[in-house]
Enzyme design. Structure first.
Site, mmCIF file in Angstrom:
data_model
loop_
_atom_site.group_PDB
_atom_site.id
_atom_site.type_symbol
_atom_site.label_atom_id
_atom_site.label_comp_id
_atom_site.label_asym_id
_atom_site.label_seq_id
_atom_site.Cartn_x
_atom_site.Cartn_y
_atom_site.Cartn_z
ATOM 1 N N ASN A 304 0.826 -1.206 0.000
ATOM 2 C CA ASN A 304 0.000 0.000 0.000
ATOM 3 C C ASN A 304 0.856 1.249 0.000
ATOM 4 O O ASN A 304 1.748 1.396 0.846
ATOM 5 C CB ASN A 304 -0.894 0.027 1.237
ATOM 6 C CG ASN A 304 -1.721 1.298 1.291
ATOM 7 O OD1 ASN A 304 -2.629 1.488 0.494
ATOM 8 N ND2 ASN A 304 -1.393 2.203 2.224
ATOM 9 N N GLU A 305 0.600 2.132 -0.939
ATOM 10 C CA GLU A 305 1.216 3.451 -1.028
ATOM 11 C C GLU A 305 2.728 3.433 -0.835
ATOM 12 O O GLU A 305 3.262 4.173 -0.002
ATOM 13 C CB GLU A 305 0.553 4.412 -0.029
ATOM 14 C CG GLU A 305 -0.900 4.682 -0.345
ATOM 15 C CD GLU A 305 -1.518 5.803 0.525
ATOM 16 O OE1 GLU A 305 -0.856 6.226 1.491
ATOM 17 O OE2 GLU A 305 -2.635 6.223 0.220
ATOM 18 N N PRO A 306 3.422 2.600 -1.594
ATOM 19 C CA PRO A 306 4.881 2.672 -1.539
ATOM 20 C C PRO A 306 5.354 3.894 -2.330
ATOM 21 O O PRO A 306 4.594 4.451 -3.131
ATOM 22 C CB PRO A 306 5.317 1.390 -2.248
ATOM 23 C CG PRO A 306 4.212 1.113 -3.221
ATOM 24 C CD PRO A 306 2.944 1.613 -2.576
ATOM 25 N N VAL A 336 -1.342 -0.940 -4.248
ATOM 26 C CA VAL A 336 -2.163 0.266 -4.205
ATOM 27 C C VAL A 336 -1.249 1.472 -4.225
ATOM 28 O O VAL A 336 -0.364 1.604 -3.388
ATOM 29 C CB VAL A 336 -3.057 0.244 -2.952
ATOM 30 C CG1 VAL A 336 -3.755 1.586 -2.774
ATOM 31 C CG2 VAL A 336 -4.070 -0.894 -3.066
ATOM 32 N N ASN A 356 -5.206 5.562 -4.851
ATOM 33 C CA ASN A 356 -5.739 6.328 -3.735
ATOM 34 C C ASN A 356 -5.624 7.806 -4.058
ATOM 35 O O ASN A 356 -4.581 8.249 -4.548
ATOM 36 C CB ASN A 356 -4.935 6.069 -2.455
ATOM 37 C CG ASN A 356 -5.040 4.627 -1.987
ATOM 38 O OD1 ASN A 356 -5.860 3.861 -2.496
ATOM 39 N ND2 ASN A 356 -4.213 4.266 -1.021
#
Ligand code: NAG
Ligand code: NAG
Length: 506
Positions: A304-306, A336, A356
């Site tokens: 998530n959100e790297p 994501v 996102n």
């Protein structure tokens, strides 16, 4: 259940006499010992309230004679808990009358075959009048809640019930519920069983008051009742794998899952070291090994959100995603992102773009009028670059339940609703093309570390941390049920476990 020679109980008599009590025998709390075994029956039970006029239909139709599901619809009910509080059903909230609980249990072979074993069924507490049947046979009746009662069921379980063990040389049994479906991705669609699927759901956290991040049946059933109330058909296990019981319920209720690894916070350039990558590969192996048999899982999310725009991210995600696909060729893989579409070095390797964005929240504070243009541009840029289906995997606004302001200001319930509505306008255009899902951030308020952005935790829930709805929950409920109606196909396949008046009996 309790195993123990009757002698233990007999020995207690004189002991209590010595205390001067005119009471023979006792009721010991079931403790394990070298001579005693215990089998917990807590967990999910089948449940039905008798809504009939005289509340006696269950007795008249003898619901105790066959599995409860055969005499009508049942609910899953956690034990121990109060049936009033875990549901969204007004009738059940204040129900007075007979309710029926049923649990099927498999006893260890020795309990049923060793005739010297004493098997006792113990009910810790049942309010207020309880009648107990085992295999359709009346074994106990008790008046008053709060206090335990028990029944010796040795004879019952040791007679006749040898069918299962008569299978000859088989010495190990394991049951695995099975579901069969296909998953595929095209340039602009996500297909389940060959039909386009639109994710309308939530991101969750394993979080609640007092319990924190701990598994709890009543909490879980409450959350699934809320998902059902909401009309959600999917969630992402942000930002880590959830308890296996959660996955089991998703299978049973037909909730589609994007199963996420704990790969959150991959931010520093050091996070992309090959040592770190190696560990991440191992974690994916553990995750796939654990969850591969869940039909509810339709996609793996590796992170998530790297900071997927950093130079080593390309090699990292290429390797990680290829490895995950090799582990499980049957499911798409994603991560994501909140990186810019031009800079993202991991996106070339995913099957579905999950984005996102927090327009008019983390940027352009208070300016909801920018959302439509910014969001449409976001989708168009991603699609033009990759021609892959897109999921809006997070969007939302912090909202303090009970704060009201019109015209809307940030943190008010009106602002959360207004922001969601702007997103929905664009989602409704783009879902006709290549957007295949929307997952609100977040299902419920949750605890975080302290920072100026956090008002005692993250308040982007559409439910409070105590699972009560904010205004936005009703907005989303209207939308999700409309979407469910439009894309009814996946729902018709869901076997209803619910009361007749439940929205899930579609
Ligand atoms: C990891 O190993 C690969 C293959 O040897 C190499 O190309 C890459 O640069 C390494 N990545 C890092 C961050 O050291
Ligand atoms: C969905 O369909 C049902 C049954 O046709 C209808 O009663 C309900 O109002 C619809 N819900 C929405 C939100 O459109």
């Amino acid at each position: 259940m309790l195993r123990g020679p009757a002698a233990v109980w007999a020995a207690l008599g004189p002991l209590l006499w010595a205390c001067g009590l005119a009471l023979r025998g006792g009721m010991l709390y079931p403790r394990e010992s070298p001579s005693r075994e215990r089998k917990e029956l807590n967990g999910l039970w089948s449940f039905r309230a008798d809504f009939s006029e005289n509340r006696r239909q269950g007795f008249e139709q003898q619901w105790y004679r066959t599995p409860l599901r055969e005499s009508g619809p049942t609910l899953d009910m956690p034990v121990p808990s109060s049936f009033n509080d875990v549901g969204q059903d007004r009738q059940l909230r204040s129900f007075v009358g007979w309710v029926w609980y049923e649990r099927e249990a498999t006893l260890p072979q020795r309990w049923t075959q060793d005739l010297g074993t004493r098997v006792v069924l113990r009910i810790g507490s049942a309010h207020y009048y309880a009648i107990v049947w085992v295999n359709g046979v009346h074994v106990a009746e008790h008046e008053g809640g709060h206090l335990p009662f028990e029944a010796d069921i040795s004879k019952l379980v040791q007679s006749g019930l040898t069918a299962q063990t008569a299978a000859g040389s088989v010495s190990d049994f394991y049951t695995l519920p099975v579901g069969i479906r296909t998953v595929a991705v095209t340039e602009h669609q996500f297909l389940i069983n060959g039909k386009p699927f639109y994710f309308h759901g939530v991101n969750k956290h394993e979080d609640a008051d007092i319990r924190g991040k701990g598994f709890d049946w009543p909490l879980l059933v409450k959350d699934f009742n809320l998902l059902r109330w909401l009309g959600a058909n999917a969630f992402r296990t942000s930002h880590y794998p959830y308890a296996e019981e959660v996955m089991q319920l998703c299978d049973r209720y037909g909730i589609v899952v994007i199963d996420e690894s704990p790969g959150v916070g991959i931010v520093l350039v050091e996070s992309y070291s090959n040592v770190s990558l190696q560990h991440h590969l191992e974690v994916m192996e553990e995750l796939v090994r654990r969850d591969k048999n869940h039909p509810a899982v339709v996609m793996w999310s590796v992170a998530n959100e790297p900071t997927s725009f950093l130079k080593p991210a390309g090699y990292y995600f290429k390797t990680l995603i290829a490895h995950t696909k090799a582990l499980d060729p049957s499911r798409p893989v994603t991560f994501v992102t909140n990186s810019n579409y031009e800079a993202d070095l991991g996106a070339p390797y995913v099957d579905v773009i999950c984005v996102n964005s927090y327009y008019s929240w983390y940027h352009d504070y208070g300016h909801m009028e920018v959302i439509q243009l910014q969001l449409a541009t976001q989708f168009e840029n991603w699609y033009r670059t990759y021609q892959k289906p897109i999921i809006q995997s997070e969007y939302g606004a912090d909202t303090i339940a009970g704060f009201h302001q019109d015209p809307p200001l940030m943190f008010s319930e009106e602002y959360q609703k207004g922001l969601l509505e702007q997103y929905h306008l664009v989602l409704d255009q783009k879902r006709k093309e290549y957007v295949v899902g929307e997952l609100i951030w977040n299902f419920a308020d949750f605890m975080t570390n302290q920072s100026p952005q956090r008002v005692m935790g993250n308040k982007k829930g559409i439910f409070t941390r105590q699972r009560q709805p904010k205004g936005a929950a009703f907005l989303l409920r209207e939308r999700y049920w409309k979407l469910a109606n439009e894309t009814r196909y996946p729902w018709s396949a869901v076997k209803s476990q619910c009361l007749e008046n439940s929205p899930f009996t579609l």
